[in-house]
Design a protein around this motif. Structure first.
Motif, PDB file in Angstrom:
ATOM      1  N   VAL A   8       0.832  -1.203   0.000  1.00 35.81           N
ATOM      2  CA  VAL A   8       0.000   0.000   0.000  1.00 35.81           C
ATOM      3  C   VAL A   8       0.868   1.255   0.000  1.00 35.81           C
ATOM      4  O   VAL A   8       1.781   1.396   0.811  1.00 35.81           O
ATOM      5  N   GLY A   9       0.581   2.161  -0.915  1.00 27.00           N
ATOM      6  CA  GLY A   9       1.266   3.449  -0.944  1.00 27.00           C
ATOM      7  C   GLY A   9       2.571   3.474  -1.705  1.00 27.00           C
ATOM      8  O   GLY A   9       3.097   4.553  -1.992  1.00 27.00           O
ATOM      9  N   VAL A  10       3.104   2.313  -2.075  1.00 27.97           N
ATOM     10  CA  VAL A  10       4.429   2.271  -2.695  1.00 27.97           C
ATOM     11  C   VAL A  10       4.410   2.872  -4.099  1.00 27.97           C
ATOM     12  O   VAL A  10       5.237   3.721  -4.447  1.00 27.97           O
ATOM     13  N   ALA A  11       3.449   2.460  -4.935  1.00 27.37           N
ATOM     14  CA  ALA A  11       3.484   2.842  -6.348  1.00 27.37           C
ATOM     15  C   ALA A  11       3.219   4.320  -6.588  1.00 27.37           C
ATOM     16  O   ALA A  11       3.649   4.870  -7.598  1.00 27.37           O
ATOM     17  N   GLU A  12       2.513   4.988  -5.681  1.00 25.61           N
ATOM     18  CA  GLU A  12       2.155   6.388  -5.925  1.00 25.61           C
ATOM     19  C   GLU A  12       3.381   7.255  -6.163  1.00 25.61           C
ATOM     20  O   GLU A  12       3.368   8.194  -6.949  1.00 25.61           O
ATOM     21  N   ARG A  13       4.489   6.913  -5.501  1.00 24.57           N
ATOM     22  CA  ARG A  13       5.692   7.764  -5.588  1.00 24.57           C
ATOM     23  C   ARG A  13       6.390   7.676  -6.932  1.00 24.57           C
ATOM     24  O   ARG A  13       7.232   8.518  -7.248  1.00 24.57           O
ATOM     25  N   VAL A  14       6.084   6.631  -7.717  1.00 20.80           N
ATOM     26  CA  VAL A  14       6.838   6.439  -8.959  1.00 20.80           C
ATOM     27  C   VAL A  14       5.936   6.395 -10.191  1.00 20.80           C
ATOM     28  O   VAL A  14       6.420   6.140 -11.296  1.00 20.80           O
TER      29      VAL A  14
END
Length: 370
Positions: A197-203
């Motif tokens: 959760v939340g990991v992909a948003e940054r990239v």
């Protein structure tokens, strides 16, 4: 009526839950659901059947294997349902339909998928990833290609898809940090929270497109995942004063197999029409987000805004992951958390739905009972 709902954390294929097969994933969820249901109705439950969705194997009736592993007793049978990504929700509907038909015994229903331990398949020694969804001569696109085709058909830009995926991650991260997943989770293999959760948003904005002529990226496509989810389905008379979700209506429909991602939309419309309800009356939607493009296309056909706060309010499969056979059941577990556990008043409506490979859609309309 659904009186208890639990799930495992969802793990990305090859990661935290990779050592567990489908029986090992589902068994602790079945035990937890039965215990919750017995606490809710205030009596011991004789479970009539366990019905679980599963897509990719290993065969051998995983529902029966999981029921035995859960210690439910040799007298409890099991049935395994395959409607691909709609399997978990279809299993819940099968259990409810049996009760509605007159067999007033409680059932546990849901879904399970272990992509990490799914067996390799081959024909004449040639390995394949999935069986055909349609006969020869019919469109049968890979689901990623189908999502890209839908994005092109509907004119869904890369930026719009990125924004939709980012929103799913933000909502899931906020829900996790606020503890809104805690009561529904059954820890397994040391995993106590959904693992990405939340990991992909940054990239998201830096990821390359998957097709030279396309707009999809890995960040706007859900992760292949492991997980299990289940609910206890009981007749209204047995539920007593226990709060829960009563099934008002449901629908399974077919659609163009060339654009299978839209299937949830006509299924939701059919379920609402059956109940004489309208999308404006629904307080919570849980629609499986296989791809941002697919999710946006469904919302558009339902007349809902991209960021409608009623849709996957705590994040969807783009953030949590997509354990194929379990995802439809995860949607019901999430509705139970958002409506029943959160204290929504009696009469509040919620919808769970999924689009399905091969051109299908499945949807269910639930009503809060207190």
């Amino acid at each position: 009526m659904v009186v208890a709902a639990r799930r495992t954390p969802i793990g990305t294929r090859g990661r935290a839950l990779a050592s567990l097969d489908v029986g090992q994933l589902a068994a602790p969820v079945l035990r937890a659901v039965r215990a919750d249901a017995e606490g809710a109705v205030g009596r011991r439950l004789a479970v009539a059947d366990v019905v679980l969705g599963n897509c990719m194997g290993p065969g051998g009736n995983p529902a029966r294997v999981a029921a035995l592993a859960a210690g439910l007793g040799v007298e409890v049978p099991g049935a395994t349902v395959d409607r691909q990504c709609g399997s978990g929700l279809a299993a819940v509907l099968d259990a409810a339909t049996a009760i509605h038909a007159g067999d007033d015994r409680p059932r546990i229903a849901g879904g399970v998928e272990s992509a990490s331990t799914a067996p390799a398949r081959s024909v004449d020694g040639v390995r394949y990833d999935r069986a055909p969804f349609t006969p020869a001569g019919w469109p049968d696109p890979d689901m990623v290609r189908a999502a890209q085709d839908l994005a092109s058909t509907d004119g869904l830009s890369r930026e719009r898809q990125d924004a939709h995926a980012a929103r799913s991650h933000r909502r899931a991260l906020a829900a996790r940090d606020a503890g809104r997943f805690a009561a529904e989770l059954v820890p397994v293999a040391g995993l106590t929270a959904d693992d990405s959760v939340g990991v992909a948003e940054r990239v998201l904005s830096r990821l390359p497109v998957l097709f030279d002529d396309g707009t999809l990226t890995a960040g706007t496509s859900t992760r292949i995942s492991d997980g299990a989810a289940a609910v206890a389905v009981v007749p209204r008379g047995l539920a007593g004063s226990a709060p829960g979700l009563a099934l008002r209506a449901h629908a399974v429909v077919g659609c163009d197999p060339a654009l299978p991602g839209i299937g949830a939309a006509p299924a939701v419309r059919a379920a609402l029409d059956s109940a004489g309800a309208d999308v404006r009356e629904v307080a919570a939607f849980e629609i499986v987000e296989a791809f941002a493009a697919q999710s946006l296309a469904v919302l558009g056909r339902l007349g809902l805004d991209d960021d409608d706060p009623r849709v996957c309010a705590d994040g969807g499969a783009l953030a949590l992951g997509h354990p194929w056979g379990a995802s439809g059941a995860v949607s019901v577990v999430r509705l139970f958390g958002r409506l029943v556990r959160a204290g929504a008043p009696a009469g509040t409506l919620g919808v769970a739905a999924a689009s399905v490979g091969g051109g299908l859609g499945v949807a269910a309309l639930f009503e809060v009972v207190r």
